[in-house]
Design an enzyme around this catalytic site. Structure first.
Site, mmCIF file in Angstrom:
data_model
loop_
_atom_site.group_PDB
_atom_site.id
_atom_site.type_symbol
_atom_site.label_atom_id
_atom_site.label_comp_id
_atom_site.label_asym_id
_atom_site.label_seq_id
_atom_site.Cartn_x
_atom_site.Cartn_y
_atom_site.Cartn_z
ATOM 1 N N GLY A 97 3.479 4.140 0.604
ATOM 2 C CA GLY A 97 4.888 4.193 1.535
ATOM 3 C C GLY A 97 5.559 3.171 1.425
ATOM 4 O O GLY A 97 5.402 2.319 0.722
ATOM 5 N N HIS B 79 8.443 -5.952 -4.763
ATOM 6 C CA HIS B 79 7.593 -5.323 -5.640
ATOM 7 C C HIS B 79 7.851 -3.727 -5.608
ATOM 8 O O HIS B 79 7.941 -3.309 -6.908
ATOM 9 C CB HIS B 79 6.072 -5.545 -5.382
ATOM 10 C CG HIS B 79 5.067 -4.907 -6.409
ATOM 11 N ND1 HIS B 79 4.306 -3.790 -6.383
ATOM 12 C CD2 HIS B 79 4.757 -5.598 -7.887
ATOM 13 C CE1 HIS B 79 3.678 -3.452 -7.398
ATOM 14 N NE2 HIS B 79 3.980 -4.543 -8.185
ATOM 15 N N ASP C 283 4.509 -7.014 -11.230
ATOM 16 C CA ASP C 283 3.095 -7.206 -10.635
ATOM 17 C C ASP C 283 2.915 -8.899 -10.763
ATOM 18 O O ASP C 283 2.756 -9.265 -9.899
ATOM 19 C CB ASP C 283 1.994 -6.901 -11.676
ATOM 20 C CG ASP C 283 1.893 -5.202 -11.493
ATOM 21 O OD1 ASP C 283 2.786 -4.683 -10.694
ATOM 22 O OD2 ASP C 283 1.352 -4.471 -12.188
ATOM 23 N N GLY D 287 0.636 -1.354 0.028
ATOM 24 C CA GLY D 287 -0.052 0.216 -0.031
ATOM 25 C C GLY D 287 1.075 1.055 -0.011
ATOM 26 O O GLY D 287 1.830 1.218 -0.652
#
Length: 146
Positions: free
Chosen positions: A58, A74, A120, A56
């Site tokens: 930060g 990622h 991804d 998510g």
């Protein structure tokens, strides 16, 4: 203001509208959401949007577990993709296929799209193999992610 910055600002503003899981988002994030749903159909993609220190918004400190480490990798992968000229991973769409939980990035992607698709794809596969700990959802980032 630089037109490119204005475009990014507009996209971020549009993506933050709404109050449900049906909120608009940049197309790449929509594709990433679909990849997650391909490999982890038993969980909502939203469960991964505010998990640990890296999933998510930060990303700092030490990942709290293997799933959070997937998100750290990622993030680093996107940072590498940004080094490709003109590549903005959060907005770059790509061609891929999901078949029975298996993800394949299509061969027709340009260098940026191929890199982002692979980032991804690998993250979604990593999510599928990592245990989910409800205690690491929506944690206090200031207290646990220094």
């Amino acid at each position: 203001m630089n037109p490119a910055h204005l475009l990014i600002l507009a996209a971020v503003c549009v993506s933050s509208l709404g109050a449900s899981s049906n909120r608009p988002m940049p197309l790449n994030l929509y594709q990433f959401k679909n990849m997650i749903q391909c490999t982890v159909p038993s969980r909502s993609w939203w469960d991964f949007a505010d998990y640990g220190c890296y999933c998510g918004r930060g990303g700092s400190g030490t990942p709290v577990d293997d799933l959070d480490r997937c998100c750290q990798v990622h993030d680093n992968c996107y940072n590498e993709a940004e080094k490709i000229s003109g590549c903005w991973p959060y907005f770059k769409t790509y061609s891929y296929e999901c078949s029975q939980g298996t993800l394949t990035c299509k061969g027709g992607n340009n260098a940026c799209a191929a890199a982002v698709c692979d980032c991804d794809r690998l993250a979604a596969i990593c999510f599928a193999g990592a245990p989910y700990n409800n205690n690491n959802y929506n944690i206090d980032l200031k207290a646990r992610c220094q």
